[in-house]
Structures are given as structure tokens and as C-alpha cells.
Scaffold this motif. Structure first.
Motif, PDB file in Angstrom:
ATOM      1  N   UNK A 194     -40.090 -36.900 -38.420  1.00 33.08           N
ATOM      2  CA  UNK A 194     -39.256 -38.110 -38.360  1.00 33.08           C
ATOM      3  C   UNK A 194     -39.419 -38.873 -37.055  1.00 33.08           C
ATOM      4  N   UNK A 195     -39.915 -38.185 -36.030  1.00 34.88           N
ATOM      5  CA  UNK A 195     -40.020 -38.815 -34.719  1.00 34.88           C
ATOM      6  C   UNK A 195     -38.678 -38.927 -34.011  1.00 34.88           C
ATOM      7  N   UNK A 196     -37.660 -38.271 -34.538  1.00 35.84           N
ATOM      8  CA  UNK A 196     -36.331 -38.276 -33.923  1.00 35.84           C
ATOM      9  C   UNK A 196     -36.027 -36.893 -33.356  1.00 35.84           C
ATOM     10  N   UNK A 197     -35.098 -36.860 -32.401  1.00 32.23           N
ATOM     11  CA  UNK A 197     -34.710 -35.599 -31.780  1.00 32.23           C
ATOM     12  C   UNK A 197     -33.448 -35.040 -32.424  1.00 32.23           C
ATOM     13  N   UNK A 198     -33.339 -33.736 -32.414  1.00 33.24           N
ATOM     14  CA  UNK A 198     -32.107 -33.063 -32.816  1.00 33.24           C
ATOM     15  C   UNK A 198     -31.313 -32.813 -31.539  1.00 33.24           C
ATOM     16  N   UNK A 199     -30.067 -33.273 -31.546  1.00 36.95           N
ATOM     17  CA  UNK A 199     -29.219 -33.152 -30.365  1.00 36.95           C
ATOM     18  C   UNK A 199     -28.371 -31.889 -30.355  1.00 36.95           C
ATOM     19  N   UNK A 200     -28.133 -31.339 -31.530  1.00 36.93           N
ATOM     20  CA  UNK A 200     -27.262 -30.177 -31.626  1.00 36.93           C
ATOM     21  C   UNK A 200     -27.643 -29.358 -32.852  1.00 36.93           C
ATOM     22  N   UNK A 201     -27.668 -28.044 -32.683  1.00 34.90           N
ATOM     23  CA  UNK A 201     -27.876 -27.147 -33.817  1.00 34.90           C
ATOM     24  C   UNK A 201     -26.590 -26.349 -33.989  1.00 34.90           C
ATOM     25  N   UNK A 202     -26.032 -26.415 -35.187  1.00 31.83           N
ATOM     26  CA  UNK A 202     -24.799 -25.707 -35.500  1.00 31.83           C
ATOM     27  C   UNK A 202     -25.103 -24.621 -36.523  1.00 31.83           C
ATOM     28  N   UNK A 203     -24.765 -23.390 -36.186  1.00 27.96           N
ATOM     29  CA  UNK A 203     -24.945 -22.249 -37.089  1.00 27.96           C
ATOM     30  C   UNK A 203     -23.555 -21.872 -37.574  1.00 27.96           C
ATOM     31  N   UNK A 204     -23.315 -21.995 -38.867  1.00 25.14           N
ATOM     32  CA  UNK A 204     -21.953 -21.885 -39.399  1.00 25.14           C
ATOM     33  C   UNK A 204     -21.715 -20.596 -40.196  1.00 25.14           C
ATOM     34  N   UNK A 205     -22.097 -19.481 -39.656  1.00 28.16           N
ATOM     35  CA  UNK A 205     -21.726 -18.220 -40.285  1.00 28.16           C
ATOM     36  C   UNK A 205     -22.873 -17.412 -40.854  1.00 28.16           C
ATOM     37  N   UNK A 206     -22.644 -16.131 -40.979  1.00 26.15           N
ATOM     38  CA  UNK A 206     -23.607 -15.171 -41.519  1.00 26.15           C
ATOM     39  C   UNK A 206     -24.975 -15.293 -40.865  1.00 26.15           C
ATOM     40  N   UNK A 207     -24.983 -15.198 -39.547  1.00 26.00           N
ATOM     41  CA  UNK A 207     -26.240 -15.311 -38.815  1.00 26.00           C
ATOM     42  C   UNK A 207     -27.092 -14.050 -38.955  1.00 26.00           C
ATOM     43  N   UNK A 208     -26.494 -12.905 -39.107  1.00 27.37           N
ATOM     44  CA  UNK A 208     -27.267 -11.676 -39.265  1.00 27.37           C
ATOM     45  C   UNK A 208     -27.923 -11.221 -37.983  1.00 27.37           C
ATOM     46  N   UNK A 209     -27.196 -11.290 -36.879  1.00 22.83           N
ATOM     47  CA  UNK A 209     -27.733 -10.901 -35.576  1.00 22.83           C
ATOM     48  C   UNK A 209     -27.488  -9.420 -35.332  1.00 22.83           C
ATOM     49  N   UNK A 210     -28.226  -8.588 -36.022  1.00 22.32           N
ATOM     50  CA  UNK A 210     -28.115  -7.144 -35.855  1.00 22.32           C
ATOM     51  C   UNK A 210     -28.942  -6.712 -34.652  1.00 22.32           C
ATOM     52  N   UNK A 211     -28.324  -5.959 -33.760  1.00 20.81           N
ATOM     53  CA  UNK A 211     -29.029  -5.548 -32.538  1.00 20.81           C
ATOM     54  C   UNK A 211     -29.625  -4.148 -32.633  1.00 20.81           C
ATOM     55  N   UNK A 212     -29.272  -3.420 -33.679  1.00 17.36           N
ATOM     56  CA  UNK A 212     -29.754  -2.051 -33.806  1.00 17.36           C
ATOM     57  C   UNK A 212     -29.857  -1.700 -35.291  1.00 17.36           C
ATOM     58  N   UNK A 213     -31.018  -1.321 -35.736  1.00 19.68           N
ATOM     59  CA  UNK A 213     -31.242  -1.003 -37.150  1.00 19.68           C
ATOM     60  C   UNK A 213     -30.383   0.180 -37.597  1.00 19.68           C
ATOM     61  N   UNK A 214     -30.003   1.039 -36.674  1.00 21.77           N
ATOM     62  CA  UNK A 214     -29.172   2.192 -37.017  1.00 21.77           C
ATOM     63  C   UNK A 214     -27.743   1.792 -37.387  1.00 21.77           C
ATOM     64  N   UNK A 215     -27.342   0.579 -37.024  1.00 22.15           N
ATOM     65  CA  UNK A 215     -25.967   0.146 -37.277  1.00 22.15           C
ATOM     66  C   UNK A 215     -25.844  -0.747 -38.514  1.00 22.15           C
ATOM     67  N   UNK A 216     -26.897  -0.833 -39.310  1.00 17.59           N
ATOM     68  CA  UNK A 216     -26.862  -1.679 -40.505  1.00 17.59           C
ATOM     69  C   UNK A 216     -25.969  -1.063 -41.573  1.00 17.59           C
ATOM     70  N   UNK A 217     -25.252  -1.921 -42.279  1.00 21.71           N
ATOM     71  CA  UNK A 217     -24.488  -1.430 -43.421  1.00 21.71           C
ATOM     72  C   UNK A 217     -25.457  -1.183 -44.579  1.00 21.71           C
TER      73      UNK A 217
END
Length: 87
Positions: free
Chosen positions: A27-50
Motif C-alpha cells: 500500500x505504501x502506507x505505514x502501520x502506526x499501531x499493532x493491537x493484539x486482542x487475545x489468545x496470543x499463545x505466548x508459551x515460554x516452556x513446552x513442559x507447561x502446555x495444556x
């Protein structure tokens, strides 16, 4: 102001940033803000997965994208982020 809104990424953070970079390039335009609105899935340890996440990740490994790309420095991620303008 251009805002990119994502939800339910479930670990696919790199994909979100790649989409932002592509949108800016096309588009040739810039993104000014990125909003993440839930369920990001930022697991830091595979042993702690449900059980459900572990089972789903066996079918689709991108479910654990945070572990793969963002837990430690990844030069490929750095290149994608360098192609975006949003801090």
C-alpha cells in the motif's frame, strides 16, 4: 492513523508481523499501531502446555510459534520487524 488488529494468533506472531510488512509494502502506507486482542499463545516452556494445546500443536506446529521465534533472538524475525515501521 493505520492500526493493524489481530486476535487469536495462537503463537503465529511472526505471521502477523509478516502481514504488516506486506501490507506496508503493497500500500505504501505505514502501520502506526499493532493491537493484539487475545489468545496470543505466548508459551515460554513446552513442559507447561495444556493437553489441548499440546495435541493441536502436534497437528499444526505453528501453534508454538512464540517458542520457536520469540523466546530467543531470531535473525529471521529481526529482518521481518525491520521491514515494519511500528515500534
Amino acid at each position: 492513523m493505520n492500526i493493524a488488529i489481530f486476535s487469536d494468533l495462537h503463537g503465529r506472531l511472526l505471521l502477523a508481523f509478516q502481514l504488516c510488512r506486506r501490507w506496508q509494502r503493497e500500500t505504501g502506507e505505514n502501520i502506526d499501531l499493532i493491537l493484539q486482542a487475545g489468545d496470543v499463545g505466548a508459551f515460554s516452556d513446552v513442559q507447561r502446555l495444556d493437553k489441548a494445546t499440546r495435541r493441536y500443536a502436534e497437528q499444526d506446529p505453528t501453534e508454538l510459534g512464540f517458542l520457536e521465534h520469540f523466546r530467543h533472538y531470531d535473525s529471521a524475525v529481526d529482518k521481518v520487524l525491520a521491514g515494519t515501521t511500528c515500534p
